[in-house]
Design a protein around this motif. Structure first.
Motif, PDB file in Angstrom:
ATOM      1  N   UNK A 415      50.519  30.786  33.441  1.00  0.00           N
ATOM      2  CA  UNK A 415      50.491  31.191  34.838  1.00  0.00           C
ATOM      3  C   UNK A 415      50.294  32.694  34.964  1.00  0.00           C
ATOM      4  N   UNK A 416      51.007  33.463  34.136  1.00  0.00           N
ATOM      5  CA  UNK A 416      50.889  34.917  34.188  1.00  0.00           C
ATOM      6  C   UNK A 416      49.480  35.372  33.828  1.00  0.00           C
ATOM      7  N   UNK A 417      48.895  34.751  32.789  1.00  0.00           N
ATOM      8  CA  UNK A 417      47.525  35.099  32.399  1.00  0.00           C
ATOM      9  C   UNK A 417      46.543  34.742  33.506  1.00  0.00           C
ATOM     10  N   UNK A 418      46.764  33.610  34.164  1.00  0.00           N
ATOM     11  CA  UNK A 418      45.895  33.226  35.270  1.00  0.00           C
ATOM     12  C   UNK A 418      45.962  34.211  36.418  1.00  0.00           C
ATOM     13  N   UNK A 419      47.165  34.665  36.743  1.00  0.00           N
ATOM     14  CA  UNK A 419      47.338  35.635  37.824  1.00  0.00           C
ATOM     15  C   UNK A 419      46.653  36.957  37.486  1.00  0.00           C
ATOM     16  N   UNK A 420      46.849  37.425  36.251  1.00  0.00           N
ATOM     17  CA  UNK A 420      46.240  38.687  35.824  1.00  0.00           C
ATOM     18  C   UNK A 420      44.721  38.626  35.913  1.00  0.00           C
ATOM     19  N   UNK A 421      44.135  37.543  35.417  1.00  0.00           N
ATOM     20  CA  UNK A 421      42.676  37.443  35.420  1.00  0.00           C
ATOM     21  C   UNK A 421      42.115  37.161  36.805  1.00  0.00           C
ATOM     22  N   UNK A 422      42.913  36.549  37.670  1.00  0.00           N
ATOM     23  CA  UNK A 422      42.489  36.399  39.065  1.00  0.00           C
ATOM     24  C   UNK A 422      42.372  37.762  39.732  1.00  0.00           C
ATOM     25  N   UNK A 423      43.375  38.609  39.509  1.00  0.00           N
ATOM     26  CA  UNK A 423      43.313  39.964  40.060  1.00  0.00           C
ATOM     27  C   UNK A 423      42.141  40.743  39.480  1.00  0.00           C
ATOM     28  N   UNK A 424      41.913  40.551  38.191  1.00  0.00           N
ATOM     29  CA  UNK A 424      40.833  41.286  37.514  1.00  0.00           C
ATOM     30  C   UNK A 424      39.477  40.945  38.124  1.00  0.00           C
ATOM     31  N   UNK A 425      39.127  39.662  38.171  1.00  0.00           N
ATOM     32  CA  UNK A 425      37.807  39.276  38.665  1.00  0.00           C
ATOM     33  C   UNK A 425      37.699  39.468  40.173  1.00  0.00           C
ATOM     34  N   UNK A 426      38.787  39.152  40.885  1.00  0.00           N
ATOM     35  CA  UNK A 426      38.749  39.331  42.338  1.00  0.00           C
ATOM     36  C   UNK A 426      38.531  40.776  42.725  1.00  0.00           C
ATOM     37  N   UNK A 427      39.220  41.693  42.042  1.00  0.00           N
ATOM     38  CA  UNK A 427      39.056  43.113  42.361  1.00  0.00           C
ATOM     39  C   UNK A 427      37.668  43.609  41.977  1.00  0.00           C
ATOM     40  N   UNK A 428      37.100  43.065  40.890  1.00  0.00           N
ATOM     41  CA  UNK A 428      35.734  43.448  40.525  1.00  0.00           C
ATOM     42  C   UNK A 428      34.753  43.041  41.623  1.00  0.00           C
ATOM     43  N   UNK A 429      34.907  41.822  42.118  1.00  0.00           N
ATOM     44  CA  UNK A 429      34.008  41.349  43.176  1.00  0.00           C
ATOM     45  C   UNK A 429      34.146  42.203  44.427  1.00  0.00           C
ATOM     46  N   UNK A 430      35.383  42.517  44.801  1.00  0.00           N
ATOM     47  CA  UNK A 430      35.620  43.332  45.992  1.00  0.00           C
ATOM     48  C   UNK A 430      35.057  44.731  45.804  1.00  0.00           C
ATOM     49  N   UNK A 431      35.364  45.354  44.657  1.00  0.00           N
ATOM     50  CA  UNK A 431      34.923  46.729  44.421  1.00  0.00           C
ATOM     51  C   UNK A 431      33.403  46.844  44.427  1.00  0.00           C
ATOM     52  N   UNK A 432      32.722  45.925  43.736  1.00  0.00           N
ATOM     53  CA  UNK A 432      31.264  45.974  43.651  1.00  0.00           C
ATOM     54  C   UNK A 432      30.631  45.716  45.012  1.00  0.00           C
ATOM     55  N   UNK A 433      31.167  44.725  45.755  1.00  0.00           N
ATOM     56  CA  UNK A 433      30.602  44.405  47.069  1.00  0.00           C
ATOM     57  C   UNK A 433      30.809  45.539  48.058  1.00  0.00           C
ATOM     58  N   UNK A 434      31.998  46.118  48.081  1.00  0.00           N
ATOM     59  CA  UNK A 434      32.285  47.214  49.006  1.00  0.00           C
ATOM     60  C   UNK A 434      31.446  48.438  48.649  1.00  0.00           C
ATOM     61  N   UNK A 435      31.355  48.752  47.353  1.00  0.00           N
ATOM     62  CA  UNK A 435      30.551  49.890  46.920  1.00  0.00           C
ATOM     63  C   UNK A 435      29.104  49.716  47.365  1.00  0.00           C
ATOM     64  N   UNK A 436      28.543  48.530  47.116  1.00  0.00           N
ATOM     65  CA  UNK A 436      27.148  48.285  47.483  1.00  0.00           C
ATOM     66  C   UNK A 436      26.909  48.343  48.971  1.00  0.00           C
ATOM     67  N   UNK A 437      27.824  47.754  49.745  1.00  0.00           N
ATOM     68  CA  UNK A 437      27.649  47.743  51.198  1.00  0.00           C
ATOM     69  C   UNK A 437      27.750  49.142  51.795  1.00  0.00           C
ATOM     70  N   UNK A 438      28.776  49.888  51.355  1.00  0.00           N
ATOM     71  CA  UNK A 438      28.944  51.248  51.867  1.00  0.00           C
ATOM     72  C   UNK A 438      27.798  52.147  51.409  1.00  0.00           C
ATOM     73  N   UNK A 439      27.347  51.943  50.179  1.00  0.00           N
ATOM     74  CA  UNK A 439      26.217  52.718  49.671  1.00  0.00           C
ATOM     75  C   UNK A 439      24.987  52.504  50.540  1.00  0.00           C
ATOM     76  N   UNK A 440      24.699  51.242  50.874  1.00  0.00           N
ATOM     77  CA  UNK A 440      23.543  50.930  51.718  1.00  0.00           C
ATOM     78  C   UNK A 440      23.693  51.551  53.099  1.00  0.00           C
ATOM     79  N   UNK A 441      24.910  51.505  53.653  1.00  0.00           N
ATOM     80  CA  UNK A 441      25.141  52.072  54.987  1.00  0.00           C
ATOM     81  C   UNK A 441      24.965  53.587  54.975  1.00  0.00           C
ATOM     82  N   UNK A 442      25.503  54.244  53.935  1.00  0.00           N
ATOM     83  CA  UNK A 442      25.364  55.698  53.859  1.00  0.00           C
ATOM     84  C   UNK A 442      23.917  56.126  53.660  1.00  0.00           C
TER      85      UNK A 442
END
Length: 506
Positions: A415-442
């Protein structure tokens, strides 16, 4: 909490298992080989498949840039993010090796289906199934390493885990590109199926080499699993489609609100369920939570640069695609070298938290140093900035997994490993998507309307470097605060785990 130096898979007083000792031998080596080989396939499948999209589109008669073609990549990521926690909790119930083997089999069969897919829609479905299997490989693979090794061997195993995951991300395009050119796009999935078949052939030896903790008597929290998967699906789909729909559109905001409500329902259910999908007591352990936030900082400070820096080098600095790819080795080389160096420092007596803090400092300094980049920046100026940023990822890669799982009693490691890797991949998706969207807007706000010129791209990228460094600084401060506050909690957790082991031995 399990003591980092005690065998978490062996009851107190029991004779050493086949995996005991500082150096893995016999089945231990094969266990490590099989887990790392499977782990390598997962990031390779993510980063390498993107290279093959033009050939996949041509081979299936799908227009380039179409949603159905993009979902060849997105379907894997979505399924991976949604089911990692579910697989981790399931592994605690049915056994880590069994869950790992089941996930690898699903991944292998799905990869074979991808290789034989008659059209892009079947390919999308098979890729989602592959993501489901990949979630099991990551969540259960790290839990297996936690049970199979102890002492310095455990630290080295997790360092190799981080190294191999980094190699998979970095070399995925390098491996897949020539395979597509020489054999065709179907073979990148066929090769994945072959590698996973080798992994499955090692499962009997893994089962002999891993003595797992006693399994829980409960059942999977199906209600919590359904709510969590729906919440993650809504959040991930929002991230995937946000830039296309518009981040302020009704569809994006509505789906984001739905995901937040579902997460709230999931938390409420977890508090009222005897055996929840996510044991909230683990999240309340401040040191465990501190370690799980380190990959989130790496997502914002490193993964965003790994994704968008090549475009910057091509657009602003005028690099060719091959030159940009070669230059990116400066960013990825530390990820290939430093995980083992971090483990060695811990083995020699350096505090794991000190190594983690150093990695966070490198992320902040590296992102700020990248502000020196410009159209005419020399490689001599660029190299230190990229190497330091890569060091921010490399020093903590793998180390955080081993240390985080050491905070949790062995029966809940999946369970702990699942939680850690959920945060890892979820944050990667959020960071990349937000970076790309804000980059395009700027770029749009700075540009003249005639397209993304080098100057507007340069200005926008530098603004985002400040933002990413700021996010890493805030997350680093939070990690430090949680780690310091949680030292008392960690000692109490260790005492509780030791008491449980003594009771079981009696």
């Amino acid at each position: 909490m399990a003591s980092p130096t005690a065998d978490p898979a062996r009851p107190a007083g029991a004779p050493p298992g086949p995996h005991a000792g500082d150096t893995p031998a016999g089945p231990g080596k094969l266990t490590l080989f099989a887990v790392l080989l499977a782990v390598f396939v997962v990031p390779t499948s993510i980063s390498g498949t993107a290279v093959a999209l033009p050939d996949i589109g041509a081979g299936t008669g799908t227009a380039q840039g179409s949603a159905s073609l993009q979902w060849v990549v997105n379907a894997f990521n979505l399924a991976f993010a949604c089911f990692t926690l579910v697989w981790g909790s399931l592994a605690d119930l049915i056994g880590r090796v069994r869950a790992f083997a089941l996930g690898a089999a699903v991944f292998a069969l799905a990869s074979l289906a991808c290789a034989l897919a008659p059209n892009v829609y079947v390919l999308d479905g098979a890729r989602a199934l592959a993501g489901l299997g990949g979630a099991a490989v990551f969540a259960c693979g790290s839990a297996i390493l936690s049970s199979a090794f102890e002492g310095p061997a455990r630290a080295k195993a997790f360092a190799l885990f981080g190294t191999v995951a980094g190699v998979g991300v970095a070399l995925g395009p390098t491996v897949s590109g020539p395979a597509v050119d020489a054999l065709g796009w179907r073979w990148i999935f066929g090769l994945q199926a072959i590698v996973l078949a080798v992994v499955l052939g090692c499962v009997p030896a893994i089962a002999r080499g891993v003595r797992e903790p006693l399994r829980g008597a409960g059942r999977l929290d199906v209600r919590g699993a359904v709510v969590f998967v729906l919440a993650m699906a809504a959040l991930t789909y929002t991230i995937v489609q946000g830039s296309a729909w518009g981040w302020a559109s009704a569809g994006t905001l509505g789906l984001l609100l739905a995901s937040l409500v579902l997460f709230g329902v999931f938390g409420a259910l977890a508090r009222r369920t005897d055996a929840p999908l996510l044991d909230l007591s683990a999240v309340r352990d401040r040191r465990f939570l501190a370690y799980t936030l380190v990959p989130v900082a790496a997502s914002f400070g490193f993964v965003t640069q790994l994704t968008y820096l090549p475009s910057y080098l091509s657009t602003v600095a005028g690099y060719s695609a091959s030159a940009a790819g070669t230059t990116m080795l400066l960013l990825t080389l530390p990820v290939l070298v430093l995980p083992l160096a971090g483990a060695k420092l811990v083995e020699r007596g350096t505090s794991p938290l000190a190594v983690v803090f150093a990695s966070l400092v490198c992320l902040v300094i590296g992102d700020l140093a990248l502000l020196l980049l410009g159209p005419d920046t020399s490689l001599a100026v660029m190299a230190p900035a990229m190497l330091v940023t890569g060091a921010g990822m490399g020093l903590s890669a793998g180390l955080v997994d081993g240390q985080a799982l050491a905070m949790i009693e062995p029966a809940k490691a999946g369970m702990a490993a699942g939680f850690l890797n959920t945060l890892r991949l979820g944050s990667e998706a959020i960071a990349v998507a937000v970076f790309g969207s804000v980059l395009a807007s700027l770029i749009a706000s700075h540009g003249s309307g005639s397209g993304p010129g080098a100057s507007s791209y340069d200005d926008a990228f530098h603004v985002l470097l400040w933002v990413m460094a700021g996010v890493c600084l805030l997350l680093g401060a939070l990690v430090v605060s949680l780690a310091r506050e949680g030292r008392g909690d960690g000692a109490e957790g260790a005492e509780r785990a030791e008491g449980a082991e003594e009771a079981r031995a009696r």
